[in-house]
Design a protein around this motif. Structure first.
Motif, mmCIF file in Angstrom:
data_model
loop_
_atom_site.group_PDB
_atom_site.id
_atom_site.type_symbol
_atom_site.label_atom_id
_atom_site.label_comp_id
_atom_site.label_asym_id
_atom_site.label_seq_id
_atom_site.Cartn_x
_atom_site.Cartn_y
_atom_site.Cartn_z
ATOM 1 N N VAL A 12 0.842 -1.186 0.000
ATOM 2 C CA VAL A 12 0.000 0.000 0.000
ATOM 3 C C VAL A 12 0.878 1.237 0.000
ATOM 4 N N GLN A 13 0.280 2.353 -0.324
ATOM 5 C CA GLN A 13 0.982 3.628 -0.223
ATOM 6 C C GLN A 13 0.832 4.196 1.188
ATOM 7 N N ALA A 14 1.757 5.072 1.535
ATOM 8 C CA ALA A 14 1.697 5.716 2.845
ATOM 9 C C ALA A 14 0.328 6.356 3.060
ATOM 10 N N GLY A 15 -0.177 6.168 4.271
ATOM 11 C CA GLY A 15 -1.505 6.656 4.599
ATOM 12 C C GLY A 15 -2.611 5.654 4.367
ATOM 13 N N GLY A 16 -2.288 4.555 3.720
ATOM 14 C CA GLY A 16 -3.281 3.542 3.413
ATOM 15 C C GLY A 16 -3.566 2.617 4.585
ATOM 16 N N SER A 17 -4.420 1.629 4.327
ATOM 17 C CA SER A 17 -4.866 0.705 5.366
ATOM 18 C C SER A 17 -4.767 -0.740 4.890
ATOM 19 N N LEU A 18 -4.576 -1.613 5.831
ATOM 20 C CA LEU A 18 -4.627 -3.047 5.596
ATOM 21 C C LEU A 18 -5.267 -3.710 6.809
ATOM 22 N N ARG A 19 -5.891 -4.852 6.573
ATOM 23 C CA ARG A 19 -6.451 -5.639 7.662
ATOM 24 C C ARG A 19 -5.862 -7.039 7.603
ATOM 25 N N LEU A 20 -5.107 -7.388 8.610
ATOM 26 C CA LEU A 20 -4.529 -8.718 8.704
ATOM 27 C C LEU A 20 -5.476 -9.630 9.485
ATOM 28 N N SER A 21 -5.502 -10.884 9.079
ATOM 29 C CA SER A 21 -6.289 -11.898 9.780
ATOM 30 C C SER A 21 -5.389 -13.073 10.111
#
Length: 124
Positions: A12-21
């Motif tokens: 992702v780019q800076a400022g973005g989001s991710l959700r790990l499971s």
């Protein structure tokens, strides 16, 4: 054999989001404090977040500064890490960990089980 299986990493780019499971089987999930560590190249593995087996209390690494949120779904034997406001310094392999009866601030030397890791890359 107990396995912790992570998913949700990516770029992702800076400022973005991710959700790990992280999901598991063959584990009495309710007995385990669950958490996340990360390891960047050339650095030690560091604690990111933990959610306790008892009541779901949470603890975060100092660098998180309100950007991440850990949660667990005991019915699904799954722990999540929602990461917002990602920075290039967050680039690392993220590992799920389980510690039976552990404190929410997990100790890397006391975890009973580890996942294989999922790569998170944040570009500027």
């Amino acid at each position: 054999q107990v396995q912790l299986v992570e998913s949700g990493g990516g770029s992702v780019q800076a400022g973005g989001s991710l959700r790990l499971s992280c999901t598991t089987s063959k584990l009495v999930f309710n007995y385990y404090t669950m958490g996340w560590f990360r390891q960047a190249p050339g650095k030690e593995r560091e604690f990111v977040a933990g959610v306790a087996w008892s009541g779901g209390g949470t603890t975060y690494g100092d660098f998180v500064k309100g950007r991440f949120a850990i949660s667990r779904d005991n019915a699904k034997s799954t722990v999540y890490l929602q990461m917002n406001g990602l920075e290039p310094e967050d680039t690392a392999v993220y590992y799920c960990a389980a510690d039976q009866w552990g404190r929410s601030r997990l100790d890397v030397d006391e975890c009973d089980y580890w996942g294989q890791g999922t790569q998170v890359t944040v570009s500027s």
